[in-house]
Design a protein around this motif. Structure first.
Motif, PDB file in Angstrom:
ATOM      1  N   VAL A 278       9.352  24.890  24.911  1.00 25.94           N
ATOM      2  CA  VAL A 278      10.210  25.709  25.782  1.00 25.94           C
ATOM      3  C   VAL A 278       9.805  27.180  25.736  1.00 25.94           C
ATOM      4  O   VAL A 278       9.670  27.835  26.763  1.00 25.94           O
ATOM      5  N   GLU A 279       9.586  27.683  24.528  1.00 27.49           N
ATOM      6  CA  GLU A 279       9.268  29.117  24.375  1.00 27.49           C
ATOM      7  C   GLU A 279       8.045  29.481  25.213  1.00 27.49           C
ATOM      8  O   GLU A 279       8.054  30.421  26.006  1.00 27.49           O
ATOM      9  N   ASN A 280       6.964  28.700  25.036  1.00 29.22           N
ATOM     10  CA  ASN A 280       5.738  28.971  25.790  1.00 29.22           C
ATOM     11  C   ASN A 280       5.953  28.827  27.284  1.00 29.22           C
ATOM     12  O   ASN A 280       5.427  29.589  28.083  1.00 29.22           O
ATOM     13  N   LEU A 394      17.980  25.455  27.882  1.00 34.01           N
ATOM     14  CA  LEU A 394      16.938  24.484  28.236  1.00 34.01           C
ATOM     15  C   LEU A 394      16.733  23.483  27.095  1.00 34.01           C
ATOM     16  O   LEU A 394      16.580  22.278  27.331  1.00 34.01           O
ATOM     17  N   SER A 395      16.767  24.009  25.849  1.00 33.79           N
ATOM     18  CA  SER A 395      16.560  23.118  24.697  1.00 33.79           C
ATOM     19  C   SER A 395      17.643  22.053  24.644  1.00 33.79           C
ATOM     20  O   SER A 395      17.378  20.884  24.329  1.00 33.79           O
ATOM     21  N   GLU A 396      18.878  22.451  24.965  1.00 29.92           N
ATOM     22  CA  GLU A 396      19.977  21.471  24.921  1.00 29.92           C
ATOM     23  C   GLU A 396      19.755  20.367  25.945  1.00 29.92           C
ATOM     24  O   GLU A 396      19.986  19.190  25.669  1.00 29.92           O
ATOM     25  N   VAL A 397      19.295  20.736  27.136  1.00 30.81           N
ATOM     26  CA  VAL A 397      19.033  19.714  28.164  1.00 30.81           C
ATOM     27  C   VAL A 397      17.943  18.771  27.657  1.00 30.81           C
ATOM     28  O   VAL A 397      18.063  17.542  27.740  1.00 30.81           O
ATOM     29  N   ILE A 403      13.857  14.925  23.928  1.00 31.48           N
ATOM     30  CA  ILE A 403      12.570  15.616  23.923  1.00 31.48           C
ATOM     31  C   ILE A 403      12.681  16.842  23.021  1.00 31.48           C
ATOM     32  O   ILE A 403      13.630  17.599  23.125  1.00 31.48           O
ATOM     33  N   SER A 404      11.683  17.014  22.156  1.00 32.05           N
ATOM     34  CA  SER A 404      11.729  18.158  21.242  1.00 32.05           C
ATOM     35  C   SER A 404      11.406  19.433  22.009  1.00 32.05           C
ATOM     36  O   SER A 404      10.405  19.495  22.712  1.00 32.05           O
ATOM     37  N   ALA A 409       4.247  17.966  20.296  1.00 33.89           N
ATOM     38  CA  ALA A 409       4.218  16.532  20.040  1.00 33.89           C
ATOM     39  C   ALA A 409       3.856  15.864  21.346  1.00 33.89           C
ATOM     40  O   ALA A 409       4.323  16.268  22.385  1.00 33.89           O
ATOM     41  N   PRO A 410       2.999  14.836  21.320  1.00 32.53           N
ATOM     42  CA  PRO A 410       2.687  14.216  22.614  1.00 32.53           C
ATOM     43  C   PRO A 410       3.955  13.622  23.199  1.00 32.53           C
ATOM     44  O   PRO A 410       4.785  13.084  22.467  1.00 32.53           O
ATOM     45  N   PRO A 411       4.165  13.758  24.500  1.00 37.97           N
ATOM     46  CA  PRO A 411       5.399  13.285  25.111  1.00 37.97           C
ATOM     47  C   PRO A 411       5.499  11.776  25.042  1.00 37.97           C
ATOM     48  O   PRO A 411       4.497  11.099  24.811  1.00 37.97           O
TER      49      PRO A 411
END
Length: 1285
Positions: A278-280, A394-397, A403-404, A409-411
Motif C-alpha cells: 500500500v505504501e509504495n 486502504l489496508s483495512e479493505v 491481502i497483506s 508476498a506473491p498474491p
C-alpha cells in the motif's frame, strides 16, 4: 478511465472486434528480429525471431482499422520463442492496449502457447544455426545461462525458475537442439481485440479455445463456431447489466458498471497492491498525479499491464494525458528519451541488474521495480494529503479480503506463476491441496487438473471439518483466503465455480479500493465548481482563445483549502490532467458531459444533499469512504442475477472436412465464414439504427460554425503537447517518423517553456500590483515554489533530451560539471602563461564603496558544491537554478554554458533540443523575461546554510570627520535571525563575516563607543551584501551618531531596502519589480526635526492619510498567510511606517526650534508629560481620577522610564520609535494618547492649531489605531534589545 470512450462514435456494441492468430510463417522461415537486439553469442533457441500475424478475422472493422504491425508487436513483444521437449512450455497470458490518435483505446488479450514445429525446413534451419553456434563458441556446450541480454520470450525466466527439474533436463539435452533426437516447439498466440477491458472474460475464452486444441477428444463444435459467436453474436453488456456468453466448455459472465458508477476496470487491483504494497502504491499514485515520468519494470508483461491499468484507473475523475505505453516493445526503447511525462512499462531481461539499466533521464523519474516490490522516487515532491489515514483505510479493505497491505508476498493469484506437471510432487506434500486449489482458481492450468489433484479437491469440498476450521480461522483473523473460493461457500453461493468465486471477489475488491480513492477526490474537490471561470459566450470563442484564458481561480481555490493540503494541491492544479478536467467542465455547457465528469459531479451533488459542507470546509480531518458496502453489493447482484444471455455457439455453413481436428495443433480456420457476421442478428441491426439516429441528432445539434476538425485542432493546440505526442505510433518506425517525433518534442518543450515563464511572470506581478500600479505581488510562496519546481523539472527534461551518454541522475548538473572541468583547464593554462590580464576594474564611485561581485557560472557552481546540506546531483542542479534565478542570471548563465559548442556537440545527439539553434535562442529569451521580477527562491529555501556577508559604512564626508576615533560596531538582522554584534576595525568601515542565512535583511543596528576626541560621526548609510546571491541592501541613516549632536544617539536601528543593481552591470538584469518600502531616509528625518527649518510641512490631511495607510498596511500584512508576510519592522519603522506617520502627527504645530537654544524633540514632550503625571500623582491630584485612567498613567510612566534606563545609547527619536512600537505591541497606544492630550504641558509645547490639541482629530486617530488590536504584533529582537519591562 479504462474504456470510457470504448465503442464510442459509430462503433456498434460488439464484445470483440478481432480474433487474431500470431506465430511463425512457414513460408518465410526463420527471420532474426533485428529490432529486438541480435545476440549471436546465445544459443539459437534463445534468440529472437520475427513473428507474423498469420490470420485475423474479420479482415477489417471500419471504426477500428486493423493495425497489423502494432498488433504483431504487442502480441509477441519479443518475437517468436523456441523450446524443446526438455523445456517448460506452460501457456502464458498477457494483455496490451493500443491508444489511437484521438486518445481512444482498444484492448488486446493474448494467450501464448507452444506448438510442435512440423516444417522440416524450419527444423533443419534451427539445426544448422545450432551447429554454427557450436563451431563459433565451443565453450558453450554447457547451457548458456549468461543470457543477460537475452530478448527472451514471455517470462521464460519464470518458467525456468519454477521448474527444478528443468536444469537437469537441459544439461541432458546440453541446452542444444538435435533434429534427430529433440522435438522443436514454437510459440503461437491467440488474441482477442476488444473495445472494453473485459480481461477475465477474454482470458477464460482464450484458455478454453486452447484447451479445445490440446484435449484428447475434439471440441463439441468446430472452432469457427466459437470464434464467429464471440465476434458477431456476443454484444457488449449494456451499462449497469451483466451478460452471459458461452466458451467452448463453460459459460462466461461479465458485467458492466451503470452510468452513475465508477467506469469499468477489470484488471485485478488486489494484485497491484500485493505486488507493491500500500505504501509504495500510494507514493506511485502521487507521482502519477503530479505527472512525473513513470517507468514500470518487470519480467512479466501481464504484471506491467496490471499495474499500469490499476494506477490509471485510480486517477478517477482525472485521466492520464501523456504518453501511455504499458508494454514498450524492444524496438521502441528510444522512446524512453521522450522529454515529457510518460507512463511506460519495460520488460526486464532475465538476470539483468537494475543498475545496468541506462535511462536517459532520472531527475524526475519514478522507477517501479514490480518483481522486487520496490520503487525509486524522485527527490523532493509533496506528499498526498492525509497519507497515513488514507493508507490505513486502504489496508483495512485489503485485510478484509485476506491481502497483506505490506506487499511483496506473491498474491494469491499471480497469473504467471506456472508449474510443470511434474514439479508439484517434488514440493512438500502438505502443499498439494493448496496447489490444486490455486491452479483451479487461477485457471493457470486452464481448468485441467490432474487426476491426483482432482481427488484432493473433491476430498476438500466435502469436508465438514475443513469448513469448521475455516470458520474458526475467520474469527481469529488467520488468512485462509486460498480456500475461500472452494470451501463450504462453493455450493452455498448458487453453485458458482471456484474461478467465478475468485472473479467475484476480485470485482468486489476492485470496486471497494477504487471507491476509497474516488472519495478522496470527492472530498478534496467538493467545491471545485465555485472556482471554475466561465468567461466565453460560446464554444468557438472559448476554443479560439483557450490559451489566453484563465479557466480556474487557483489562488482563491488554494486559499480555501486546509493548510496541510496546500503543498500537494498547489502542484496538482498545475498539471495537464487537472487542466483537461477543467476544460471538460467548461465545455459541458455546450456539449454532452464527458462520462467521468458526469459521474464525479453526480457524486458531489449527492454528497451535498447528505452533508452540508460549509462548517467543515477548511477542515483537514480525514473523511472515510461511506459507500463501500453498496458498491460491492451492486456488483454482486449483477453477477448473481444474469440480465442477458448471448446466442449459443452453433454450427455454421461450412465446407466439410477442412479443419480436421489434430490434437495439439491450432487448425487453419475457414476465413469465408468468419469474415462477415450474421445478417439477421436482432441486436446488431437495432444498435445500428439507434446509432444512425444518434449521429443525425448529433450533427444537427453540433455548432454549425465549428466543424469537428477545427475543434480537434484547437483542442490539440490547447493541450500543452498535442495528442499526436501522447502515443508513439507503434507501426511506423522509419527514421523519418522518429525524426518527426523528436521535432514535435522540441516544439513541445519550447511551448512549455513559454507557458511556464509567462505564468511565473503573471503570478509574480500579481493582481494587486496591477490595481495599485505596484505593491506586494499577490503570489503565495507556496505557489511560487511550485512554479519554480516545475521550471527546474522542465530544464532537467530539456537537458536530458537527446543525450549521447548519460552520466549521473541530473543531465543539467552533468553538463555543468563538464563545463567546469574545461574552464578549470583553461584557467590553469592562462595562469601558466605569462600574459597579464591587466588590473581588475573597480566599480565606479557611484557604487559607494562596494567592490563589484563577479558573476560567473563557475562561481555559482562552487557556492553550490560547498553546501554540505545538498547530497545529490539533482539537488545541486535545482539549487543552482534557484540561485541563478535569484541573481537574475539564469538566462545569461545557460547562454554561457551553451556557447561552448564543442562540448554541446560532444554531449548531445543532432536532434537534441539544445542543438536546435533557433529554439534554443527563443528558450533563452523566455528565461530572460524572468529577470523583470525579484525572486528569493534560493535564500528562502536553503535557510540553514552559512553565507558570507559584506558590510560597508558610508559616512557623509563633507559634513563630518572623515576619520573617527571611536570603535564602531554593527549587528545585521534578517527574517531568519541576526548576526550578533560585529566590531568593525576603526576607519576601515568595511568588513566581511560569515553567519547562518539571515533571509531577507530587515534592519541594521549601527553604533560606536563614543571614545576619543573625534567621536561624532555623520553616517549616510550602511550597505550590506549577501556574497552568494549578490543581493545588496541599503540602510539609509543620514543622521549623526555622537553625544551632544542631533538627538544624542550613539546607536541607531536602520531599516533596509533592496538596492538596485548598478547601471553598468548587465542591463538585462537591471529591470526589476518596484522597490520594497525602505527606512526613513535623510530627507524625511531632516524635514521632521526641522533642522535648519528647510523642507516642506505636510498638511493635516496628508498626515491623517499617512496614518491611515500605515495602519492599513499592517492590517493587510496580517491577512496574508503566515509564511508569506515578510517583515513587520518595515511596516512599523520604515519610511511610510506607523512610527513615521505618528511622528508627523506629533510634529504638527510642535514648537521645536528655539532661537539660540537646543532643538527640542517629541521625546522631550513625552518626558515632560510623564514628569508632570508623576509629580501630580505624588501630590494626590490624580486620586480622584477613575481607576483605569490611573493604571494607564502608571503604564505610560513605567514604559518611558524603562526606555530611558535601557543600557543602550539610543537617541531621542529612537526612544520615541521604541515607545510607539511597544505601545502598538501591548495595545496601549490608544490609552496613552488621551493622557498626553489632557496634560497641561501640551499648551506650552504645542501651538493652538496643532492636531494633537484638536479633540475630533485625536478621537479619529484613536479609532484608526483601535483596528490594530485585532493583530498579534511581535517586535524584532533588534528593536527591543535591552528593554526591561
Amino acid at each position: 478511465m479504462s474504456g470510457t470512450n470504448a465503442a464510442s462514435g459509430a462503433a456498434p456494441c460488439r464484445f470483440a472486434h478481432y480474433f487474431v492468430i500470431c506465430g511463425i510463417d512457414t513460408e518465410t522461415g526463420l527471420e532474426p528480429d533485428e529490432l529486438a537486439g541480435e545476440n549471436f553469442e546465445q544459443s539459437p533457441l534463445k534468440r529472437t525471431f520475427k513473428s507474423k500475424v498469420l490470420a485475423h478475422y474479420p479482415e477489417n472493422v471500419e471504426w477500428n482499422p486493423f493495425d497489423q504491425d502494432a498488433v504483431n508487436m504487442l502480441c509477441m513483444p519479443k518475437g517468436l520463442s523456441f523450446r524443446t521437449q526438455a523445456d517448460s512450455r506452460e501457456p502464458q497470458f498477457h494483455s496490451f492496449l493500443i491508444t489511437r490518435e484521438d486518445g481512444s483505446r482498444t484492448y488486446g488479450f493474448v494467450h501464448t502457447f507452444y506448438e510442435e514445429v512440423t516444417s522440416p525446413q524450419i527444423c533443419s534451419a534451427m539445426q544448422t544455426l545450432y551447429q554454427m553456434h557450436q563451431a563459433e563458441n565451443p565453450s558453450s556446450a554447457t547451457p548458456s545461462s549468461s543470457s543477460s541480454s537475452s530478448m527472451d520470450s514471455l517470462a521464460s525466466s519464470l518458467d525456468e525458475a519454477d521448474s527444478p527439474s528443468s536444469s537437469s533436463c537441459r544439461s541432458a539435452a546440453c541446452g542444444g537442439y538435435d533434429a534427430s533426437r529433440d522435438t522443436l516447439y514454437v510459440s503461437k498466440a491467440l488474441c482477442l481485440i476488444t473495445p472494453m477491458p473485459f480481461m477475465h472474460g477474454c482470458r477464460r475464452f482464450l484458455s478454453q479455445m486452447h484447451r479445445a486444441v490440446t484435449a484428447a477428444s475434439p471440441p463439441p463444435l468446430p472452432l469457427e463456431s466459437y470464434v464467429h459467436n464471440i465476434l458477431y453474436e456476443v454484444p457488449l453488456p449494456p451499462p449497469g447489466r451483466s451478460l452471459k456468453f458461452h466458451g467452448v466448455y463453460e459459460p462466461i459472465v461479465c458485467q458492466r458498471p451503470g452510468p452513475g458508477e465508477l467506469p469499468l476496470a477489470d484488471f485485478p487491483l488486489g494484485q497491484t497492491f500485493t505486488l507493491l504494497g500500500v505504501e509504495n502504491l500510494v507514493q506511485l499514485f502521487n507521482c502519477t498525479l503530479l505527472e512525473m515520468q513513470i517507468l514500470l519494470y518487470s519480467q512479466d508483461y501481464q504484471r506491467l499491464m496490471t499495474v499500469a491499468e490499476g494506477i490509471t484507473t485510480l486517477l478517477f475523475p482525472f485521466q492520464w494525458q501523456h504518453v501511455y505505453v504499458p508494454i514498450l516493445p524492444a524496438s521502441l526503447l528510444h522512446f524512453l528519451d521522450a522529454p515529457v511525462p510518460y507512463l511506460m512499462g519495460l520488460q526486464s531481461k532475465e538476470g539483468t541488474d537494475r543498475s545496468k539499466l541506462e535511462l536517459p533521464q532520472e531527475a524526475n523519474l519514478c522507477f517501479v521495480d514490480i518483481d522486487n516490490h520496490c520503487i525509486e522516487l524522485p527527490e523532493d515532491f509533496p506528499q498526498f494529503p492525509n497519507k497515513p489515514e488514507f493508507i490505513q483505510e486502504l489496508s483495512e479493505v485489503l485485510l478484509r479480503y485476506g491481502i497483506s497491505p505490506v506487499g511483496g508476498a506473491p498474491p494469491t493469484s499471480v497469473p504467471t506463476t506456472t508449474t510443470t506437471p511434474g514439479s508439484v510432487s517434488t514440493r512438500h506434500p502438505g502443499l498439494k491441496s493448496q496447489q490444486a486449489l490455486r491452479e483451479l482458481e487461477d485457471d493457470g492450468r486452464n481448468g485441467n487438473l490432474g487426476g491426483e489433484q482432482l481427488a484432493v479437491l473433491e476430498l476438500l469440498q466435502g469436508n465438514a471439518t475443513l469448513e469448521r476450521l475455516q470458520a474458526l480461522a475467520k474469527r481469529t483473523g488467520v488468512r485462509v483466503e486460498a480456500l475461500r473460493g472452494v470451501g463450504g461457500e462453493g455450493e452455498g453461493q448458487g453453485g458458482r465455480t471456484a474461478v467465478e468465486e475468485e472473479e467475484l471477489r476480485n470485482a468486489k475488491l476492485n470496486v471497494q479500493l477504487r471507491e476509497v480513492f474516488a472519495s478522496r477526490f470527492t472530498t478534496m474537490f467538493a467545491d471545485y465548481e465555485a472556482f471554475v471561470i466561465q468567461s466565453a459566450p460560446d464554444l468557438e470563442s472559448w476554443l479560439t482563445n483557450r490559451e489566453q484564458m484563465h479557466n480556474f481561480d487557483k489562488a482563491s481555490f488554494l486559499s480555501d483549502q486546509p493548510e496541510p493540503y496546500l503543498p500537494f494541491l498547489s502542484h496538482f492544479i498545475e498539471t495537464q490532467m487537472f487542466a483537461t478536467f477543467i476544460d471538460n467542465k467548461i465545455m459541458s455547457q455546450w456539449e454532452e458531459k464527458e462520462p467521468l465528469l458526469r459521474v464525479f459531479d453526480g457524486r458531489i451533488d449527492k454528497a451535498r444533499l447528505y452533508n452540508v459542507r460549509a462548517p467543515s470546509l477548511r477542515s483537514s480531518n480525514y473523511q472515510r469512504c461511506t459507500v463501500l458496502k453498496e458498491s460491492a453489493q451492486a456488483i454482486e447482484q449483477r453477477l448473481m442475477k444474469i440480465d442477458h444471455t448471448a446466442i449459443h455457439p452453433h454450427l455454421l455453413d461450412m465446407k466439410i472436412g477442412q479443419g480436421k481436428y489434430e490434437q495439439g495443433f491450432f487448425p487453419k480456420l475457414q476465413s469465408d465464414v468468419l469474415s462477415v457476421g450474421p445478417t439477421n442478428n436482432k441486436w446488431s441491426s437495432r444498435t445500428a439504427t439507434a446509432q444512425r439516429r444518434k449521429d443525425r441528432h448529433r450533427q444537427q445539434t453540433e455548432h454549425l460554425t465549428l466543424d469537428n476538425d477545427l475543434k480537434e485542432k484547437y483542442m490539440q493546440e490547447a493541450r500543452s503537447l498535442g495528442k499526436n505526442l501522447r502515443q508513439p505510433k507503434l507501426s511506423d518506425l522509419s527514421p523519418a517518423v522518429i525524426a518527426q517525433t523528436n521535432w514535435k518534442f522540441v516544439e513541445g518543450l519550447l511551448k512549455e517553456c513559454r507557458m511556464k515563464t509567462k505564468r511565473m511572470l503573471v503570478e509574480k506581478m500579481g493582481r494587486e500590483a496591477v490595481e495599485l500600479g505596484h505593491g506586494e505581488a499577490n503570489i503565495t510562496g507556496l505557489e511560487e515554489n511550485t512554479l519554480i519546481a516545475s521550471l527546474c523539472d522542465l530544464l532537467e527534461r530539456i537537458w536530458s533530451h537527446g543525450l549521447q551518454v548519460k552520466q549521473g541522475k541530473s543531465a543539467l548538473w552533468s553538463h555543468l560539471l563538464h563545463y567546469q572541468a574545461r574552464e578549470e583547464k583553461l584557467e590553469q593554462q592562462q595562469a601558466e602563461s605569462p600574459v597579464s590580464n591587466g588590473p581588475e576594474r573597480r566599480k565606479s564611485e557611484s557604487s559607494i564603496g562596494m567592490p563589484s561581485l563577479r558573476a560567473s557560472v563557475m562561481q555559482d557552481m562552487r557556492h553550490i558544491q560547498s553546501m554540505g546540506e545538498i547530497k545529490t546531483d539533482v539537488g545541486r542542479a535545482r539549487a543552482w537554478i534557484r540561485l541563478s534565478l535569484e541573481k537574475k542570471l539564469l538566462s545569461q548563465h545557460l547562454k554561457q554554458l551553451l556557447t561552448r559548442q564543442a562540448l554541446t556537440k560532444k554531449l548531445y545527439k543532432r536532434y537534441a533540443f539544445l542543438r536546435c539553434e533557433e529554439e534554443k535562442e527563443q528558450f533563452l529569451f523566455h528565461l530572460l523575461s524572468l529577470n523583470t521580477v525579484d525572486y528569493f527562491c534560493f535564500t528562502s529555501v536553503f535557510t540553514t546554510i552559512m553565507i558570507p556577508y559584506r558590510a560597508v559604512i558610508i559616512p557623509i564626508k563633507k559634513l563630518s570627520n572623515a576619520m573617527t576615533t571611536s570603535n564602531p560596531w554593527v549587528c545585521v538582522s534578517g527574517e531568519l535571525g541576526d548576526s550578533g554584534v560585529r566590531q568593525i576595525t576603526k576607519n576601515i568601515l568595511e568588513m566581511t563575516f560569515d553567519c547562518q542565512n539571515l533571509g531577507k535583511l530587515t534592519t541594521v543596528q549601527l553604533g560606536h563607543d563614543n571614545s576619543g576626541l573625534l567621536a561624532k560621526w555623520l553616517v549616510d548609510c550602511v550597505m550590506v551584501r549577501n556574497e552568494i546571491t549578490g543581493h545588496t541592501y541599503k540602510f539609509p541613516c543620514g543622521r549623526w551618531l555622537g553625544k551632544g549632536v542631533d538627538d544624542g544617539s550613539l546607536e541607531r536601528v536602520l531599516i533596509g531596502e533592496l538596492a538596485l543593481p548598478n547601471a553598468d552591470e548587465d542591463f538585462g538584469r537591471g529591470c526589476r519589480t518596484p522597490d520594497m518600502q525602505h527606512s526613513p531616509g535623510q530627507t524625511r528625518r531632516v524635514s521632521i526635526t526641522s533642522m535648519g527649518g528647510r523642507g516642506y510641512k505636510p498638511t493635516s490631511a496628508q498626515i491623517q492619510e499617512a496614518i491611515g495607510e500605515a495602519v492599513n498596511s499592517i492590517c493587510k500584512h496580517f491577512h496574508k498567510p503566515e509564511k508569506e508576510r515578510g517583515s513587520l519592522t518595515i511596516l512599523l519603522c520604515g519610511e511610510v511606517g506607523l512610527v513615521g506617520a505618528l511622528e508627523l502627527f506629533f510634529h504638527n504645530g510642535f514648537k521645536s526650534a528655539r532661537l539660540f537654544q537646543k532643538t527640542v524633540f517629541v521625546w522631550d514632550f513625552v518626558e515632560k508629560a510623564v514628569a508632570y503625571m508623576e509629580s501630580a500623582d505624588q501630590m494626590g491630584d490624580m486620586q480622584e481620577t477613575a481607576e483605569p485612567l490611573g493604571l494607564t498613567c502608571v503604564s505610560l510612566c513605567h514604559y518611558v522610564s524603562a526606555i530611558n534606563s535601557s543600557p543602550r545609547n539610543i537617541g531621542k527619536d529612537g526612544k520615541f520609535q521604541l515607545l510607539v512600537c511597544l505601545g502598538a505591541r501591548d495595545r496601549l497606544l490608544i490609552q496613552w494618547l488621551p493622557l498626553l492630550v489632557e496634560c497641561p504641558v501640551i499648551q506650552r509645547m504645542y501651538e493652538e492649531s496643532a492636531l494633537l490639541r484638536d479633540r475630533t482629530t485625536v478621537n479619529a486617530l484613536i479609532a484608526v489605531l483601535q483596528t490594530l488590536h485585532d493583530f498579534p504584533i511581535t517586535l524584532e529582537a533588534s528593536l527591543v534589545k535591552g528593554i526591561d519591562l
